[in-house]
Design an enzyme around this catalytic site. Structure first.
Site, mmCIF file in Angstrom:
data_model
loop_
_atom_site.group_PDB
_atom_site.id
_atom_site.type_symbol
_atom_site.label_atom_id
_atom_site.label_comp_id
_atom_site.label_asym_id
_atom_site.label_seq_id
_atom_site.Cartn_x
_atom_site.Cartn_y
_atom_site.Cartn_z
ATOM 1 N N ASP A 40 56.518 44.059 70.309
ATOM 2 C CA ASP A 40 56.772 44.741 69.040
ATOM 3 C C ASP A 40 57.106 43.780 67.908
ATOM 4 O O ASP A 40 57.881 44.117 67.001
ATOM 5 C CB ASP A 40 57.899 45.784 69.203
ATOM 6 C CG ASP A 40 57.586 46.774 70.305
ATOM 7 O OD1 ASP A 40 56.410 47.110 70.483
ATOM 8 O OD2 ASP A 40 58.536 47.224 70.990
ATOM 9 N N LYS B 54 52.500 42.370 65.987
ATOM 10 C CA LYS B 54 51.185 41.764 66.283
ATOM 11 C C LYS B 54 50.065 42.577 65.640
ATOM 12 O O LYS B 54 49.090 42.022 65.142
ATOM 13 C CB LYS B 54 50.954 41.694 67.809
ATOM 14 C CG LYS B 54 51.992 40.855 68.536
ATOM 15 C CD LYS B 54 51.794 40.897 70.031
ATOM 16 C CE LYS B 54 52.103 42.252 70.652
ATOM 17 N NZ LYS B 54 53.536 42.628 70.594
ATOM 18 N N GLY C 14 51.914 49.490 71.727
ATOM 19 C CA GLY C 14 51.839 50.362 70.561
ATOM 20 C C GLY C 14 51.820 49.450 69.353
ATOM 21 O O GLY C 14 52.806 48.778 69.071
ATOM 22 N N HIS C 15 50.687 49.363 68.693
ATOM 23 C CA HIS C 15 50.539 48.439 67.568
ATOM 24 C C HIS C 15 50.356 49.228 66.276
ATOM 25 O O HIS C 15 49.451 50.051 66.165
ATOM 26 C CB HIS C 15 49.328 47.514 67.804
ATOM 27 C CG HIS C 15 49.507 46.618 69.002
ATOM 28 N ND1 HIS C 15 48.551 45.743 69.441
ATOM 29 C CD2 HIS C 15 50.547 46.465 69.848
ATOM 30 C CE1 HIS C 15 48.999 45.107 70.505
ATOM 31 N NE2 HIS C 15 50.208 45.530 70.778
ATOM 32 N N GLN D 94 52.098 43.337 74.539
ATOM 33 C CA GLN D 94 53.348 42.887 75.138
ATOM 34 C C GLN D 94 53.675 41.498 74.550
ATOM 35 O O GLN D 94 53.261 41.233 73.442
ATOM 36 C CB GLN D 94 53.283 42.843 76.679
ATOM 37 C CG GLN D 94 53.183 44.225 77.338
ATOM 38 C CD GLN D 94 51.851 44.893 77.135
ATOM 39 O OE1 GLN D 94 50.816 44.372 77.546
ATOM 40 N NE2 GLN D 94 51.846 46.043 76.520
HETATM 41 P P1 GDP Z 1 53.425 45.246 67.788
HETATM 42 O O1 GDP Z 1 53.529 46.009 69.067
HETATM 43 O O2 GDP Z 1 53.741 43.801 67.969
HETATM 44 O O3 GDP Z 1 52.123 45.447 67.075
HETATM 45 O O4 GDP Z 1 54.548 45.838 66.832
HETATM 46 P P2 GDP Z 1 54.922 47.403 66.625
HETATM 47 O O5 GDP Z 1 53.902 48.030 65.770
HETATM 48 O O6 GDP Z 1 55.252 48.049 67.920
HETATM 49 O O7 GDP Z 1 56.311 47.269 65.884
HETATM 50 C C1 GDP Z 1 56.424 46.673 64.650
HETATM 51 C C2 GDP Z 1 57.084 47.695 63.696
HETATM 52 O O8 GDP Z 1 57.525 47.022 62.548
HETATM 53 C C3 GDP Z 1 56.113 48.758 63.192
HETATM 54 O O9 GDP Z 1 56.814 49.944 62.980
HETATM 55 C C4 GDP Z 1 55.614 48.178 61.878
HETATM 56 O O10 GDP Z 1 55.187 49.160 60.942
HETATM 57 C C5 GDP Z 1 56.866 47.507 61.388
HETATM 58 N N1 GDP Z 1 56.638 46.316 60.582
HETATM 59 C C6 GDP Z 1 55.705 45.342 60.763
HETATM 60 N N2 GDP Z 1 55.898 44.355 59.856
HETATM 61 C C7 GDP Z 1 56.975 44.715 59.114
HETATM 62 C C8 GDP Z 1 57.700 44.094 58.060
HETATM 63 O O11 GDP Z 1 57.382 43.012 57.598
HETATM 64 N N3 GDP Z 1 58.785 44.774 57.569
HETATM 65 C C9 GDP Z 1 59.166 45.975 58.060
HETATM 66 N N4 GDP Z 1 60.253 46.549 57.519
HETATM 67 N N5 GDP Z 1 58.520 46.587 59.059
HETATM 68 C C10 GDP Z 1 57.445 45.960 59.572
HETATM 69 P P1 IMO Z 2 53.539 45.896 72.453
HETATM 70 O O1 IMO Z 2 52.122 45.427 72.677
HETATM 71 C C1 IMO Z 2 57.598 46.255 73.937
HETATM 72 C C2 IMO Z 2 58.071 46.612 78.260
HETATM 73 C C3 IMO Z 2 58.668 47.900 78.787
HETATM 74 C C4 IMO Z 2 59.415 47.371 79.988
HETATM 75 C C5 IMO Z 2 58.463 46.309 80.531
HETATM 76 C C6 IMO Z 2 57.570 46.801 81.660
HETATM 77 O O2 IMO Z 2 53.639 47.106 71.598
HETATM 78 O O3 IMO Z 2 54.395 44.768 71.989
HETATM 79 P P2 IMO Z 2 55.417 48.353 81.678
HETATM 80 O O4 IMO Z 2 55.223 49.756 81.236
HETATM 81 O O5 IMO Z 2 54.538 47.355 80.983
HETATM 82 O O6 IMO Z 2 55.362 48.193 83.178
HETATM 83 O O7 IMO Z 2 56.936 48.003 81.277
HETATM 84 O O8 IMO Z 2 57.665 45.914 79.443
HETATM 85 N N1 IMO Z 2 56.884 46.747 77.398
HETATM 86 C C7 IMO Z 2 56.902 46.594 76.072
HETATM 87 N N2 IMO Z 2 57.927 46.388 75.231
HETATM 88 N N3 IMO Z 2 56.330 46.289 73.469
HETATM 89 C C8 IMO Z 2 55.302 46.476 74.300
HETATM 90 O O9 IMO Z 2 54.019 46.386 73.902
HETATM 91 C C9 IMO Z 2 55.557 46.678 75.668
HETATM 92 N N4 IMO Z 2 54.785 46.908 76.757
HETATM 93 C C10 IMO Z 2 55.604 46.933 77.814
HETATM 94 O O10 IMO Z 2 59.517 48.493 77.832
HETATM 95 O O11 IMO Z 2 60.584 46.719 79.574
HETATM 96 MG MG MG Z 3 54.536 47.661 69.857
#
Ligand code: GDP
Ligand code: IMO
Ligand code: MG
Length: 428
Positions: free
Chosen positions: A13, A16, A40-41, A224
């Protein structure tokens, strides 16, 4: 020839998705190489928010071809839903998405096993996303997995499902006192996805190698992150794939010499969703402030994310492990909400100062962070588009992180919107 990898340096998270979205303006292909719909991106385009779980973020950029590599585990139901939801929002998917025929399928029994295992672990649970990821990779390695290509050979599909269920049904009935699965029913369910999937199934590794040979640009989207890597992460509190750079070659079918940019993404602080060690976790008001300012709730499960300070001991180690060429620092704006900023520059483990990320799980559990405190800036920075626009304290923080990690920054994000970023050196 350019292959660029975007991967997470902590526990996921890191943003990416939004970093890939920025880079996708210039990409011909965006490809996932590991994990499944545990990811979840998020991509914010004006008022619209897209959260993709299985389909690469590049799908939001018109004209980009997206591939789901052999190293990914695919839940066909989720894939079908994701395609239809994106198409319902006006995004063309089926003509631009390719799924590798070697990718393994997540079956309903994998999801059920995932949840039983977690329950059985009790307090020692991993905190998985309960998407069946672990059991699917286990079957892959055990050579009883079902692959995307099996959907197109009914005889093989039925035989493989019978074989896969022989042991599992014994577990469901004898250990969990549940009904067994009927392999033919499961086969019928998979065959129903055949029509949707067939035009999208491809040898995506060959596609990408051909594209690179033609001089096209390929972006590899990590899911991840490194501290969740099955080999290098905080085992056993990890996922079951290799999100780190080595996973790109096996999971997308790209030879190492093609990888010319490796962008490591880190938040300006740290989050973790799920269980396991987290030395800089803030179980206090500051942690709550960060969670609220950053809307730190899981994009896949909605769980509140654990929040803490940036851990440079861990991130320096993951940056080096992945051989990053560039750093992307995200969610810098969230730190506007705190007065002072701590950055972990070492650990104290059983009375000893340690500067290197420990190999031993017990050491990590005992690690107490040693912090360097930097002044906060306390003003809105979401409008900054150049490093020089940032308040001095923010520039100092950014410079400190960049120097410690030792890789040039290519992007600093200052808000969730697509244009809320300071872009530096991308493509350099
Ligand atoms: P990923 O899994 O690495 O793609 O990241 P996620 O989408 O799960 O989580 C990143 C969260 O941060 C999302 O809700 C984005 O909308 C939010 N986000 C990304 N960049 C920024 C930023 O620069 N500032 C803020 N406030 N939120 C951001
Ligand atoms: P993105 O791509 C954050 C974590 C789970 C748990 C561990 C194992 O959005 O960054 P799993 O279901 O993969 O067997 O769970 O990995 N986990 C993540 N945490 N972002 C993710 O993906 C994750 N994918 C798995 O919460 O701790
Ligand atoms: Mg994510």
């Amino acid at each position: 020839m350019t292959a660029t990898v975007v991967l997470g340096l902590a526990w996921g998270d890191e943003g990416k998705g939004r970093v890939c979205d920025a880079l996708a303006t210039d990409a011909d292909y965006v490809s996932r190489y590991s994990g499944g719909n545990n990811a979840g991106h998020t991509i914010r385009v004006g008022e619209e928010e897209f959260v993709v779980h299985l389909i690469p973020s590049g799908i939001v950029r018109e004209g980009v071809i997206c591939t789901v590599g052999n190293g990914v585990v695919v839940n066909p139901e989720v894939l079908a839903e994701e395609i239809s939801s994106l198409e319902g929002r006006g995004i063309s998917v089926r003509d631009r998405l390719k799924i590798d025929g070697r990718a393994h399928l997540i079956m309903p029994y994998h999801i059920r096993l995932d949840s039983h295992r977690e329950k059985a672990l009790g307090k020692a649970k991993i905190g998985t996303t309960n998407r069946g990821i672990g059991p699917t990779y286990e079957d892959k390695v055990a050579r009883v997995g079902i692959r995307v290509q099996d959907i197109f050979d009914e005889g093989i599909l039925r035989t493989k499902l019978k074989a896969a269920l022989r042991e599992k049904n014994a577990i469901f009935t004898n250990v969990y006192d549940e009904e067994p699965y009927d392999p033919d029913e499961l086969a019928d369910g998979l065959l129903r996805h055949g029509e949707l999937l067939e035009p999208m199934v491809a040898d995506t590794g060959t596609m990408l190698r051909d594209a690179l040979e033609r001089g096209e640009k390929v972006l590899l989207e990590g899911a991840q992150a490194t501290l969740l890597d099955n080999d290098f992460g905080t085992y056993p509190f990890v996922t079951s794939s290799n999100p780190s750079v080595g996973g790109v070659c096996v999971g997308a079918g790209i030879p190492p010499r093609e990888l010319d940019q490796i962008i490591g993404v880190t938040k300006a602080y740290t989050t973790r969703v799920g269980d396991g060690p987290f030395p800089t976790e803030l179980s206090n008001e500051i942690g709550d402030t960060i969670r609220e300012a950053g809307h730190e709730y899981g994009s896949t499960t909605g769980r509140p994310r654990r929040c803490g300070w940036l851990d440079l001991v861990a991130v320096k180690w993951t940056a080096r492990l992945n051989g990053i060429t560039h750093l992307a620092l995200t969610l810098l704006d969230v730190l506007s909400a705190v007065e002072e900023i701590n950055v972990c520059v070492g650990y104290e483990i059983d009375g000893q100062r340690v500067d290197v990320y420990p190999m031993h799980q017990t050491d990590l559990h005992h690690a107490k962070p040693v912090y360097k405190t930097l002044p906060g800036w306390g003003v809105d920075i979401t409008g900054c588009r150049m490093r020089g626009d940032l308040p001095e304290a923010a520039q100092d923080f950014v410079g400190f992180v960049e120097a410690e990690i030792g890789a040039p920054l290519c992007m600093i994000s200052v808000g969730p919107e697509r244009d809320q970023a300071i872009i530096e050196r991308i493509g350099a």
